[in-house]
Design an enzyme around this catalytic site. Sequence first.
Site, PDB file in Angstrom:
ATOM      1  N   GLU A  52       0.828  -1.218   0.000  1.00 55.23           N
ATOM      2  CA  GLU A  52       0.000   0.000   0.000  1.00 55.23           C
ATOM      3  C   GLU A  52       0.858   1.263   0.000  1.00 55.23           C
ATOM      4  OE1 GLU A  52       0.424  -2.513   2.096  1.00 55.23           O
ATOM      5  OE2 GLU A  52      -1.163  -2.422   3.600  1.00 55.23           O
ATOM      6  N   CYS A  86       1.248   0.107   8.242  1.00 55.50           N
ATOM      7  CA  CYS A  86       0.508   0.699   7.119  1.00 55.50           C
ATOM      8  C   CYS A  86      -0.842   1.279   7.526  1.00 55.50           C
ATOM      9  CB  CYS A  86       0.266  -0.350   6.045  1.00 55.50           C
ATOM     10  SG  CYS A  86       1.785  -0.968   5.337  1.00 55.50           S
ATOM     11  N   ALA A 156      11.086 -37.959  -8.121  1.00 58.60           N
ATOM     12  CA  ALA A 156      11.022 -38.268  -9.558  1.00 58.60           C
ATOM     13  C   ALA A 156      11.013 -39.786  -9.697  1.00 58.60           C
ATOM     14  CB  ALA A 156      12.234 -37.686 -10.265  1.00 58.60           C
ATOM     15  N   SER A 170      20.111 -42.479  -9.925  1.00 56.41           N
ATOM     16  CA  SER A 170      18.806 -41.971 -10.367  1.00 56.41           C
ATOM     17  C   SER A 170      18.935 -40.906 -11.456  1.00 56.41           C
ATOM     18  CB  SER A 170      18.064 -41.365  -9.182  1.00 56.41           C
ATOM     19  OG  SER A 170      18.776 -40.251  -8.699  1.00 56.41           O
ATOM     20  N   ARG A 186      12.365 -24.870  -6.526  1.00 52.39           N
ATOM     21  CA  ARG A 186      13.457 -24.539  -5.609  1.00 52.39           C
ATOM     22  C   ARG A 186      13.473 -23.043  -5.305  1.00 52.39           C
ATOM     23  NH1 ARG A 186      19.065 -27.543  -7.621  1.00 52.39           N
ATOM     24  NH2 ARG A 186      18.554 -29.628  -6.875  1.00 52.39           N
ATOM     25  N   GLU A 259      14.187 -32.732  -1.640  1.00 52.26           N
ATOM     26  CA  GLU A 259      14.387 -33.563  -2.838  1.00 52.26           C
ATOM     27  C   GLU A 259      14.822 -34.932  -2.349  1.00 52.26           C
ATOM     28  OE1 GLU A 259      15.982 -31.771  -6.283  1.00 52.26           O
ATOM     29  OE2 GLU A 259      16.028 -29.799  -5.366  1.00 52.26           O
TER      30      GLU A 259
HETATM   31  C1  AOF Z   1       0.891  -5.028   4.767  1.00 56.25           C
HETATM   32  N1  AOF Z   1       1.302  -4.864   3.488  1.00 56.25           N
HETATM   33  O1  AOF Z   1       2.590  -5.396   1.753  1.00 56.25           O
HETATM   34  C2  AOF Z   1       2.766  -6.722   3.670  1.00 56.25           C
HETATM   35  C3  AOF Z   1       2.259  -6.941   4.988  1.00 56.25           C
HETATM   36  O2  AOF Z   1       8.756  -6.858   8.707  1.00 56.25           O
HETATM   37  P1  AOF Z   1       7.789  -6.082   7.872  1.00 56.25           P
HETATM   38  O3  AOF Z   1       7.717  -4.627   8.274  1.00 56.25           O
HETATM   39  O4  AOF Z   1       7.960  -6.254   6.374  1.00 56.25           O
HETATM   40  O5  AOF Z   1       6.319  -6.660   8.230  1.00 56.25           O
HETATM   41  C4  AOF Z   1       5.988  -7.975   7.927  1.00 56.25           C
HETATM   42  C5  AOF Z   1       4.576  -8.279   8.368  1.00 56.25           C
HETATM   43  O6  AOF Z   1       3.658  -7.349   7.808  1.00 56.25           O
HETATM   44  C6  AOF Z   1       4.128  -9.647   7.888  1.00 56.25           C
HETATM   45  O7  AOF Z   1       4.355 -10.650   8.846  1.00 56.25           O
HETATM   46  C7  AOF Z   1       2.622  -9.458   7.658  1.00 56.25           C
HETATM   47  O8  AOF Z   1       1.897  -9.568   8.870  1.00 56.25           O
HETATM   48  C8  AOF Z   1       2.561  -8.007   7.207  1.00 56.25           C
HETATM   49  N2  AOF Z   1       2.724  -7.961   5.729  1.00 56.25           N
HETATM   50  N3  AOF Z   1       1.322  -6.112   5.471  1.00 56.25           N
HETATM   51  O9  AOF Z   1       0.149  -4.203   5.300  1.00 56.25           O
HETATM   52  C9  AOF Z   1       2.220  -5.645   2.917  1.00 56.25           C
HETATM   53  N4  AOF Z   1       3.729  -7.502   3.139  1.00 56.25           N
HETATM   54 ZN    ZN Z   2       2.157  -2.958   6.160  1.00 60.58          ZN
END
Ligand code: AOF
Ligand code: ZN
Length: 324
Positions: A52, A86, A156, A170, A186, A259
Amino acid sequence: MNHDFFMNRALEIAQFAKGLTKTNPMVGAVLVNDNKIISEGYHEYFGSCHAEVNALKGINKETLSQSTLYITLEPCSHEDKKTPPCAPMLVQSGIKNVVIASVDPNPKVSGNGVKLLKDNKIDVTCGVLDKEQISLNEIFYKNMNKQMPWIHLKVAQSLDGKMCLNNGISQWITGSYSSQSVHQMRSHCDAILVGGNTFKVDSPSLNVRDIEICNHKNFTQPEKIILSRKTHNLEKKQDWVQYFQSLYLEKKLGSVFIEAGPELYSKIMEQDIVDRLSIFIAPSLIGKGKSFHAYDRADLSNLTRYQYQMEKFPDGDLLIDIRF
Ligand code: AOF
Ligand code: ZN
């Protein structure tokens, strides 16, 4: 307003970060004004700005007050982490309408982000393409709900179910398309694990190569783990669970790609800890050789018939993909 259409786009751009977010979820956000997308953003890699934040960059308050923000995951509200939260940022931004796919399963957020928005008179709609979002972030959900890494087992085999000759050799049963698909798999995991036997016989390089993501500046190679009886005495299910739990809690590995040859495959399946099983099948017969040998069934009356996805490669190899 067509919520599904805009949320679909947010989910689509979230996936640009597949293989780059480690223990973080893939998250996308799109800003819509007058039924048109005017800005987009996604969480690009582990440790980077949240979706965001990227979507709102450079948009003025007045435009925001007349726009709707679509986010695939509830905006975060907690402070003890790498980036600022956020939800308070959204409150300050002047946005009045937010549509969210899913509530964040992270217990530190889990509804608090939505509550903060609502308490500040932002109109919030939740649950748009919730299932699709959960499926996209299956690894993150396993981590949050079980405090365990996602366990993805790959094997596999030939049409007659043989995974190697009697002498353990293998290389190679399946072809180059399967191999490329394995490198994709991976690249989506934080660690690649093999048994001591496979390591001795095949001396695999255990890295990701020859696929596009290798050239990405934020891509890092998965950790390599060799599991041998000498270093790890894993017998009971509890030993296995503890071992994998320590990989998540202590080493911060959100997903492990295993694997396996016939021994490890059989051993691990008996523990009932696998989340995804990918079986690559070559259209060939091996005859004598080694195969899966877990379980000792007395009768065939209760055989599980698994749901699976299937892919057929141009050279005839098949992939059967099961999520348990
Ligand atoms: C959001 N928007 O794009 C993501 C969220 O260590 P940080 O600051 O990157 O925070 C990671 C945590 O934030 C993650 O465990 C999840 O709860 C949330 N991810 N939240 O608002 C995002 N990637
Ligand atoms: Zn966030």
